[in-house]
Write a protein that holds these residues in place. Structure first.
Motif, PDB file in Angstrom:
ATOM      1  N   MET A   1     -27.531  21.482  42.096  1.00  0.00           N
ATOM      2  CA  MET A   1     -27.784  21.253  40.681  1.00  0.00           C
ATOM      3  C   MET A   1     -27.116  19.951  40.253  1.00  0.00           C
ATOM      4  N   PRO A   2     -27.865  19.010  39.667  1.00  0.00           N
ATOM      5  CA  PRO A   2     -27.271  17.722  39.278  1.00  0.00           C
ATOM      6  C   PRO A   2     -26.085  17.896  38.335  1.00  0.00           C
ATOM      7  N   ARG A   3     -25.090  17.051  38.513  1.00  0.00           N
ATOM      8  CA  ARG A   3     -23.922  17.047  37.640  1.00  0.00           C
ATOM      9  C   ARG A   3     -24.123  15.970  36.580  1.00  0.00           C
ATOM     10  N   GLU A 226     -34.623  18.775  41.604  1.00  0.00           N
ATOM     11  CA  GLU A 226     -34.678  19.513  42.873  1.00  0.00           C
ATOM     12  C   GLU A 226     -34.644  18.549  44.048  1.00  0.00           C
ATOM     13  N   ASP A 229     -31.162  17.127  44.652  1.00  0.00           N
ATOM     14  CA  ASP A 229     -30.340  18.110  45.362  1.00  0.00           C
ATOM     15  C   ASP A 229     -30.694  18.144  46.845  1.00  0.00           C
ATOM     16  N   GLN A 230     -31.983  18.172  47.137  1.00  0.00           N
ATOM     17  CA  GLN A 230     -32.429  18.235  48.529  1.00  0.00           C
ATOM     18  C   GLN A 230     -31.971  17.017  49.326  1.00  0.00           C
ATOM     19  N   TYR A 233     -27.532  14.264  47.176  1.00  0.00           N
ATOM     20  CA  TYR A 233     -26.767  13.425  46.252  1.00  0.00           C
ATOM     21  C   TYR A 233     -25.660  14.247  45.603  1.00  0.00           C
ATOM     22  N   GLU A 234     -24.431  13.731  45.652  1.00  0.00           N
ATOM     23  CA  GLU A 234     -23.283  14.461  45.124  1.00  0.00           C
ATOM     24  C   GLU A 234     -22.619  13.751  43.944  1.00  0.00           C
TER      25      GLU A 234
END
Length: 258
Positions: A1-3, A226, A229-230, A233-234
């Motif tokens: 989930m993107p931050r 989505e 996330d795949q 990317y953090e």
């Protein structure tokens, strides 16, 4: 989930800048970004970050005289000393604020400017900035910006940005991928994210074509989230858009992410 990170240059315009940190925290944001902290003492900005437990994702180095139409110094021939001073100021602020990313805006080409001179200046200044930033653990970011928002801006395309990054060859030089700018200039966002992700240092979002909340317009953000996330990317995803109305009331699209 993107931050998600709140962009405090554009969010909560009813508040003074230093009051926007509390508003972002109240809405559930854990991080913020902004263009320019330099109108305030670094210690005062840091105090707001600490008070509300916020991480600073990034800010821009001083970008010249906006009243004269300057939108960055990095590519401008003859302004090398100005760029070095601006980047030194940015490093001083980062040492206090604790962020590890600084965006350096490329600048606007003169109508009669010679592209090769601008490119050579850009490469030299980026190499200098990356060398200065490396010992502080800072990543330097460059961002393609669409020429509709900033006519004449030197850097517009993702592939050109990546080629410049590769030519400079510094490990701490990355590309800031703004989905809004990419959509306007070239589209095909998902393919470019997939192609370039290892060398993307920050992502920003906004609806297109109006640069408002990302819950309308022509970009399918649920799909892109989505994909991001795949791709593993953090980093932070900066919400760099102009709210249609009240910032907090317009965050319905983000409730599940915050």
């Amino acid at each position: 989930m993107p931050r998600l990170a709140a962009n405090l240059t554009l969010f909560y315009p009813q508040h003074a800048f230093l009051e926007r940190f509390g508003a972002a925290a109240a809405d559930g944001f854990k991080a913020v970004e902004f263009m320019s902290p330099f109108e305030h003492r670094a210690a005062d900005v840091r105090a707001r970050l600490d008070e509300y437990g916020l991480t600073l994702a990034l800010f821009n180095a001083p970008a010249g005289d906006a009243a004269k139409g300057e939108r960055g110094l990095t590519s401008l021939p003859g302004r090398e000393e100005d760029f070095r001073r601006s980047f030194s100021t940015a490093l001083d602020y980062a040492a206090v604020l604790g962020n590890d990313r600084i965006h350096v805006m490329a600048g606007v080409m003169a109508a009669d400017g010679e592209a090769a001179r601008y490119r050579n200046t850009y490469l030299e200044n980026l190499a200098y900035a990356c060398a200065q930033a490396a010992s502080a653990g800072i990543t330097v970011l460059i961002e393609p910006i669409n020429p509709r928002d900033i006519p004449g801006y030197f850097l517009n395309r993702q592939d050109v940005a990546q080629a410049i990054r590769a030519e400079v060859g510094a490990a701490n030089l990355k590309v800031q991928f703004d989905c809004y700018h990419c959509q306007i200039v070239e589209g095909d966002i998902a393919t470019k994210l997939s192609r370039d992700m290892p060398d993307i240092g920050h992502i920003q979002i906004a609806g297109a074509p109006d640069r408002q909340e990302p819950d309308g317009g022509e970009i399918n953000y649920p799909y892109l989230f989505e994909l991001i996330d795949q791709l593993g990317y953090e980093g932070w995803v900066g919400c760099e858009y102009r709210p249609r109305g009240d910032t907090s009331q317009g965050l319905g699209w983000a409730r599940g992410l915050l």
